[in-house]
Design an enzyme around this catalytic site. Structure first.
Site, mmCIF file in Angstrom:
data_model
loop_
_atom_site.group_PDB
_atom_site.id
_atom_site.type_symbol
_atom_site.label_atom_id
_atom_site.label_comp_id
_atom_site.label_asym_id
_atom_site.label_seq_id
_atom_site.Cartn_x
_atom_site.Cartn_y
_atom_site.Cartn_z
ATOM 1 N N GLY A 151 0.777 -1.215 0.112
ATOM 2 C CA GLY A 151 -0.036 -0.049 -0.078
ATOM 3 C C GLY A 151 0.868 1.307 -0.136
ATOM 4 O O GLY A 151 1.415 1.908 1.191
ATOM 5 N N GLU B 86 3.715 1.629 -10.985
ATOM 6 C CA GLU B 86 4.987 1.274 -10.499
ATOM 7 C C GLU B 86 5.969 2.203 -11.392
ATOM 8 O O GLU B 86 7.059 1.628 -12.123
ATOM 9 C CB GLU B 86 5.396 -0.096 -10.869
ATOM 10 C CG GLU B 86 4.534 -1.024 -9.664
ATOM 11 C CD GLU B 86 5.171 -2.344 -9.544
ATOM 12 O OE1 GLU B 86 6.458 -2.453 -9.433
ATOM 13 O OE2 GLU B 86 4.349 -3.392 -9.250
ATOM 14 N N GLY B 87 5.752 3.392 -11.675
ATOM 15 C CA GLY B 87 6.368 4.275 -12.413
ATOM 16 C C GLY B 87 6.113 4.740 -13.631
ATOM 17 O O GLY B 87 6.166 3.554 -14.519
ATOM 18 N N ARG C 158 -5.561 -16.891 -41.854
ATOM 19 C CA ARG C 158 -6.375 -15.867 -42.659
ATOM 20 C C ARG C 158 -5.685 -15.567 -43.976
ATOM 21 O O ARG C 158 -4.636 -15.330 -44.024
ATOM 22 C CB ARG C 158 -6.403 -14.425 -41.698
ATOM 23 C CG ARG C 158 -7.058 -13.309 -42.463
ATOM 24 C CD ARG C 158 -8.622 -13.410 -42.679
ATOM 25 N NE ARG C 158 -9.075 -12.071 -43.101
ATOM 26 C CZ ARG C 158 -10.540 -11.924 -43.571
ATOM 27 N NH1 ARG C 158 -11.107 -13.039 -43.720
ATOM 28 N NH2 ARG C 158 -10.742 -10.706 -43.888
ATOM 29 N N ARG D 187 21.502 11.706 -11.192
ATOM 30 C CA ARG D 187 20.925 10.746 -10.332
ATOM 31 C C ARG D 187 22.039 9.601 -10.358
ATOM 32 O O ARG D 187 22.764 9.309 -11.167
ATOM 33 C CB ARG D 187 19.802 10.039 -11.024
ATOM 34 C CG ARG D 187 19.265 9.023 -10.185
ATOM 35 C CD ARG D 187 17.957 8.303 -10.879
ATOM 36 N NE ARG D 187 16.853 9.413 -10.811
ATOM 37 C CZ ARG D 187 15.808 9.036 -10.267
ATOM 38 N NH1 ARG D 187 15.834 8.153 -9.150
ATOM 39 N NH2 ARG D 187 14.983 9.824 -10.289
ATOM 40 N N SER E 191 2.836 9.160 -8.546
ATOM 41 C CA SER E 191 4.363 9.402 -8.678
ATOM 42 C C SER E 191 5.013 10.359 -7.878
ATOM 43 O O SER E 191 6.333 10.072 -7.307
ATOM 44 C CB SER E 191 4.654 9.995 -10.119
ATOM 45 O OG SER E 191 4.221 9.367 -11.141
#
Length: 396
Positions: free
Chosen positions: A124, A363-364, A268, A381, A132
């Site tokens: 949760g 999840e992002g 097909r 980052r 986000s």
């Protein structure tokens, strides 16, 4: 580098594929229409040892490696996304988080029965105003003697009505923002807890998804996961595991799109020949194959880093982003290949398309992962060491 599957992994894939072919695929049209998750599937997943596939044997699991979890997720999503989602949440988001961050007492009480399939775990984090932007959480946990008092709500929680245990994130000190979030193990039977399912979803209709509510829920201090203020780190590391399973599931969805499309291409005929002979149809088939192979390599690379006990946030993000995009495009092309028939549930490709949309959001979102990858390349980052890491495989 070794691109070969072990004999154990090949046997695992064969077992799960056989299970999906016999027990899931023949029923999926009806289950999807009804929004039904047959509880017998949970029982069979338990009996096959798939609910703790990458959890050490000493904690009730099968003790297989992390890429074996990827194989399970591939094959389950080939049947339907709902069943992969169940394993993603139970194993990836909950059990693996307990394995990584839990105390020995917490592992014995919660992880062992989950790995054995005797209890179901969920996760949760998301709230009506916090997706986000995790720092916008509204759920709070106030210390009161030997307990924490939880108040708030969560939404878009998979297994909301069926899970026994939940890992829940709440502010213990809102003034510290990210550093004031803590994680708790909450039991369904705790007074003040309730849940409610969400109806009318575009896809993954067989999956149970909904809201959690906490009204003065008293959680024992022993159920604090990690330390106070470590909740954000725990959540992000949990998402590394969840995103890994989502990416693996996307590989399975591409497989399903490819299998159904190839079959239809041979059945097909137009203008006197199989539609597979038409070059623009071949282009769609070729793109599916390229997406399948590239996605699988990205997933197994992340899994191998997990096996070695190394950080894999960057690699898992890339795998999740790309595999889910490839799956969404493969499903769109599969419907196109089937023409008007692809627009009806006479064929499963319309369900593939509906199911393929959610993974590019949860999840992002793909936008979040795009930013993450750019920031890694630009040097903005950097992944810092965690206090706790998933155990390397083979397990001790």
């Amino acid at each position: 580098m070794n691109f070969e599957f072990t004999e154990e992994q090949r046997m695992l894939r064969k077992m799960v594929r056989n299970f999906v072919d016999k027990k899931i695929i023949p029923n999926m049209r009806e289950w999807d229409e009804r929004g039904y998750f047959d509880p017998i599937i949970w029982k069979r997943l338990k009996e096959l040892g798939l609910l703790g596939v990458c959890i050490p044997e000493k904690y009730g699991g099968s003790g297989m490696d992390y890429n074996s979890l990827a194989i399970v997720c591939e094959e389950l999503e080939r049947g339907d996304t709902a069943f992969r989602t169940a394993v993603s949440v139970h194993t990836g988001l909950n059990s693996m988080t307990l394995l990584q961050w839990g105390t020995e007492e917490q592992k014995q009480k919660y992880l062992v029965p989950q790995a054995k399939g005797e209890k179901i775990g969920a996760f949760g984090l998301t709230e009506p105003g916090a997706g986000s932007d995790v720092a916008s959480l509204g759920t709070t946990a106030v210390k009161d003697g030997d307990h924490y008092i939880l108040n708030g709500s969560k939404t878009w929680i998979s297994l909301c009505d069926v899970a026994d245990h939940f890992i829940v994130f709440a502010y213990t000190d809102k003034s510290k923002k990210h550093h004031g979030i803590s994680a708790f193990i909450v039991e369904r039977t705790m007074p003040g807890f309730s849940s409610k399912s969400i109806k009318g979803k575009l896809g993954i209709r067989s999956g149970n998804t909904g809201e959690l509510f906490f009204d003065q829920v008293r959680v024992p201090k022993e159920n604090l996961l990690g330390q106070e203020g470590e909740g954000f780190k725990i959540a992000m590391s949990a998402l590394d595991n969840g995103r890994f399973t989502v990416a693996a599931g996307a590989v399975g969805l591409i497989m399903a799109c490819l299998e159904e499309s190839v079959k239809y291409c041979h059945e097909r005929k137009t203008f006197g020949k199989e539609i597979g002979k038409h070059q623009l149809v071949q282009q769609m088939i070729a793109n599916m194959e390229a997406g399948l192979q590239m996605s699988r390599l990205l997933v197994y690379r992340a899994g191998e880093l997990k096996n070695k006990g190394l950080r894999n946030t960057r690699e898992t993000s890339l795998a999740k982003w790309q595999a889910c995009n490839f799956a969404n495009k493969a499903a769109d092309d599969a419907v196109q290949i089937h023409g008007a028939y692809g627009y009806s549930n006479e064929y499963p490709v319309e369900r593939f398309l509906r199911n393929s949309k959610a993974p590019v959001i949860y999840e992002g979102t793909r936008e979040i992962h795009t930013i993450m990858q750019a920031e890694y390349v630009l040097g903005y980052r950097e992944d810092k060491p965690l206090n706790n890491m998933l155990p390397a495989w083979p397990f001790e």
